[in-house]
Design a protein around this motif. Structure first.
Motif, PDB file in Angstrom:
ATOM      1  N   ILE A  21      53.572  46.187  36.099  1.00 15.05           N
ATOM      2  CA  ILE A  21      53.857  45.325  37.251  1.00 15.05           C
ATOM      3  C   ILE A  21      54.982  44.334  36.964  1.00 15.05           C
ATOM      4  CG2 ILE A  21      52.907  43.620  38.854  1.00 15.05           C
ATOM      5  CD1 ILE A  21      50.194  44.933  38.595  1.00 15.05           C
ATOM      6  N   VAL A  22      54.863  43.595  35.874  1.00 17.53           N
ATOM      7  CA  VAL A  22      55.840  42.535  35.580  1.00 17.53           C
ATOM      8  C   VAL A  22      57.289  43.047  35.560  1.00 17.53           C
ATOM      9  CG1 VAL A  22      56.608  40.891  33.815  1.00 17.53           C
ATOM     10  CG2 VAL A  22      54.170  41.041  34.420  1.00 17.53           C
ATOM     11  N   PRO A  23      57.579  44.195  34.944  1.00 21.56           N
ATOM     12  CA  PRO A  23      58.987  44.620  34.863  1.00 21.56           C
ATOM     13  C   PRO A  23      59.627  44.973  36.204  1.00 21.56           C
ATOM     14  CG  PRO A  23      57.654  45.712  33.177  1.00 21.56           C
ATOM     15  CD  PRO A  23      56.703  45.060  34.130  1.00 21.56           C
TER      16      PRO A  23
ATOM     17  N   PHE B 210      41.643  39.891  39.815  1.00 20.15           N
ATOM     18  CA  PHE B 210      42.607  39.327  40.753  1.00 20.15           C
ATOM     19  C   PHE B 210      43.498  38.278  40.087  1.00 20.15           C
ATOM     20  CE2 PHE B 210      39.466  41.285  43.470  1.00 20.15           C
ATOM     21  CZ  PHE B 210      40.289  41.979  44.342  1.00 20.15           C
ATOM     22  N   GLU B 211      42.954  37.597  39.098  1.00 18.82           N
ATOM     23  CA  GLU B 211      43.778  36.647  38.346  1.00 18.82           C
ATOM     24  C   GLU B 211      44.897  37.369  37.610  1.00 18.82           C
ATOM     25  OE1 GLU B 211      43.424  33.794  34.396  1.00 18.82           O
ATOM     26  OE2 GLU B 211      41.596  34.283  35.504  1.00 18.82           O
ATOM     27  N   GLU B 212      44.555  38.424  36.878  1.00 14.17           N
ATOM     28  CA  GLU B 212      45.549  39.115  36.065  1.00 14.17           C
ATOM     29  C   GLU B 212      46.595  39.824  36.926  1.00 14.17           C
ATOM     30  OE1 GLU B 212      46.201  39.064  32.837  1.00 14.17           O
ATOM     31  OE2 GLU B 212      44.658  37.542  32.655  1.00 14.17           O
ATOM     32  N   ILE B 213      46.153  40.497  37.983  1.00 15.99           N
ATOM     33  CA  ILE B 213      47.114  41.197  38.838  1.00 15.99           C
ATOM     34  C   ILE B 213      48.031  40.206  39.534  1.00 15.99           C
ATOM     35  CG2 ILE B 213      47.343  42.640  40.900  1.00 15.99           C
ATOM     36  CD1 ILE B 213      44.877  44.155  39.973  1.00 15.99           C
ATOM     37  N   SER B 214      47.503  39.087  39.987  1.00 19.05           N
ATOM     38  CA  SER B 214      48.325  38.081  40.672  1.00 19.05           C
ATOM     39  C   SER B 214      49.296  37.412  39.710  1.00 19.05           C
ATOM     40  CB  SER B 214      47.437  37.037  41.340  1.00 19.05           C
ATOM     41  OG  SER B 214      46.675  37.627  42.372  1.00 19.05           O
ATOM     42  N   ARG B 215      48.947  37.348  38.449  1.00 19.65           N
ATOM     43  CA  ARG B 215      49.887  36.832  37.459  1.00 19.65           C
ATOM     44  C   ARG B 215      51.148  37.697  37.437  1.00 19.65           C
ATOM     45  NH1 ARG B 215      51.024  38.194  32.326  1.00 19.65           N
ATOM     46  NH2 ARG B 215      49.345  39.750  32.298  1.00 19.65           N
ATOM     47  N   GLY B 216      50.971  38.993  37.687  1.00 18.30           N
ATOM     48  CA  GLY B 216      52.113  39.882  37.736  1.00 18.30           C
ATOM     49  C   GLY B 216      52.808  39.888  39.083  1.00 18.30           C
ATOM     50  N   TRP B 217      51.999  39.991  40.160  1.00 15.00           N
ATOM     51  CA  TRP B 217      52.562  40.069  41.519  1.00 15.00           C
ATOM     52  C   TRP B 217      51.409  39.922  42.498  1.00 15.00           C
ATOM     53  CZ3 TRP B 217      55.695  44.944  43.531  1.00 15.00           C
ATOM     54  CH2 TRP B 217      56.175  44.684  44.801  1.00 15.00           C
ATOM     55  N   MET B 218      51.347  38.764  43.162  1.00 18.71           N
ATOM     56  CA  MET B 218      50.197  38.470  44.011  1.00 18.71           C
ATOM     57  C   MET B 218      50.031  39.481  45.147  1.00 18.71           C
ATOM     58  SD  MET B 218      48.759  37.032  46.892  1.00 18.71           S
ATOM     59  CE  MET B 218      50.008  36.070  47.742  1.00 18.71           C
ATOM     60  N   GLY B 219      51.133  40.009  45.678  1.00 19.94           N
ATOM     61  CA  GLY B 219      51.028  40.961  46.775  1.00 19.94           C
ATOM     62  C   GLY B 219      50.230  42.197  46.414  1.00 19.94           C
ATOM     63  N   ILE B 220      50.309  42.620  45.154  1.00 16.10           N
ATOM     64  CA  ILE B 220      49.548  43.790  44.705  1.00 16.10           C
ATOM     65  C   ILE B 220      48.054  43.510  44.781  1.00 16.10           C
ATOM     66  CG2 ILE B 220      49.122  45.388  42.805  1.00 16.10           C
ATOM     67  CD1 ILE B 220      51.871  45.660  44.035  1.00 16.10           C
TER      68      ILE B 220
END
Length: 387
Positions: free
Chosen positions: A24-26, A73-83
């Protein structure tokens, strides 16, 4: 009193963190600005079983404890909240279906929802009814073995992928009070008269669609009435939103964590007047403030999640966590932008997306001002106490 994650929860978090950092981050910044749908990320979440977060094990789901639910939800939102939005509406409905659905409905949908083969959302909001759900105008008229549905829904996440889409309707528009005439119908996506008419433009919360859905004479079999009994729709929806508020609080923590990470890194690397800007007290104070708010929001969110795992009613706790964490996220994003100075306003840096995503957290799953009223009433009535 244990403030530590279990070994299993830590392992789960580490697995999620690796996925987010690798998948996600990249790509988040580029895909968010281009409007590209994150198909590959969705496929990765399917492989991890994340679409089964709120699905019981007997139907092939993870049946995750609520703290692990929050970690997701914390970890995914750290990368991209929309996901996280793609997974959030899906999970709220899976929880609602598992709790309130008939056996036939559970058997028909939950196994495929658990794998992500099917996805879903929830259609509550209308152009003239958001917080005031009893003010909806979408109706479902009984006609033989079917309901005939007419109305419009707004801001529906996953609208183009949801099958079925639970739709809050009035099966008795004349009921007093109004909630006694409200029900939820599980509307198949291929129903004639069911149309996703537009994607609504948004400041942030990109990556997932938010749509207008129009239902014109849509015939829905009576077997698709959630729970099989009319008049329970608002109760079913509101009970599921308790998990939704944990979801929003956890997303807020993820935003705040990323704001902290970006601000800390920039303060160490950026130089001004011959030294790192992190050496200046003004920047140090902002960094400390971000860290304090982040950790307080995280602990409050985990506390509310653990209360749900204890099996107690926790609408007050989830409301408090959502209020605090969502406002902390906005404040942390703003402070991170200030630390970045002019670059914080540039689309080349992550903090501008955090700044656009954060405000939604104070609106979604009940506005913070409404939730403050809910919390206050619970305290005044003695249904909740602070000790």
């Amino acid at each position: 009193m244990d403030f530590q994650l279990s070994d299993e929860q830590r392992l789960y978090r580490d697995t999620l963190r690796t996925f987010v950092d690798r998948e996600i981050v990249p790509v988040a910044r580029e895909w968010e600005h281009s409007g590209r749908y994150p198909t590959e990320i969705v496929d990765g979440m399917k492989q991890l079983g994340l679409f089964g977060l709120a699905v019981p094990e007997e139907y092939g789901g993870l049946d995750a404890d609520t703290v692990s639910f929050a970690l997701t939800f914390e970890e995914i939102s750290r990368g991209w909240m929309g996901i996280a939005g793609i997974l959030g509406s899906h999970s709220v409905t899976c929880w609602m279906l598992a709790k309130h659905g008939t056996q036939e409905q559970k058997d028909a949908y939950l196994p495929q929802l658990a794998t992500g083969e099917r996805r879903t959302g929830i259609a509550l909001t209308e152009p003239g009814a958001g917080t005031d759900l009893q003010g909806i105008r979408t109706t479902a008229r009984r006609d033989g073995d079917d309901y005939v549905v007419d109305g419009t829904k707004m801001w529906i996440t996953n609208a183009r992928h949801a099958d079925p889409l639970p739709v809050l309707v009035k099966t008795d528009p004349h009921a007093t009070p109004a909630h006694k005439g409200m029900s939820i119908l599980l509307v198949p996506a291929d129903s004639p008269g069911f149309e996703v008419t537009q994607d609504i433009g948004k400041l942030g919360y990109k990556g997932t669609e938010s749509c207008e859905v129009v239902l014109t004479g849509v015939r829905v079999p009576s077997s698709q009435l959630l729970g099989g009994v009319e008049g329970r729709g608002l109760q079913q929806a509101l009970s599921s939103l308790e998990t939704g508020r944990i979801n929003i609080a956890a997303r807020s923590v993820g935003i705040a964590q990323r704001a902290y990470d970006e601000a800390l890194s920039y303060a160490r690397d950026r130089e001004a007047f011959g030294q790192a800007i992190g050496d200046f007290q003004a920047v140090q104070l902002r960094l400390a403030e971000i860290a304090v708010k982040l950790q307080a929001a995280r602990l409050m969110t985990y506390w509310a999640a653990s209360r749900m795992d204890d099996g107690v009613r926790m609408d007050t706790e989830s409301g408090m966590a959502k209020i605090f964490a969502s406002e902390a996220a906005l404040e942390c994003a703003t402070d991170a932008m200030r630390i970045h100075g002019g670059y914080g306003y540039s689309t080349e840096f992550e903090v501008e997306r955090l700044y656009r995503d954060a405000p939604l957290m104070s609106i979604g799953e009940g506005t913070n001002d409404v939730l403050r009223g809910v919390v206050a009433k619970a305290l005044l009535s003695g249904k909740a106490t602070i000790k």
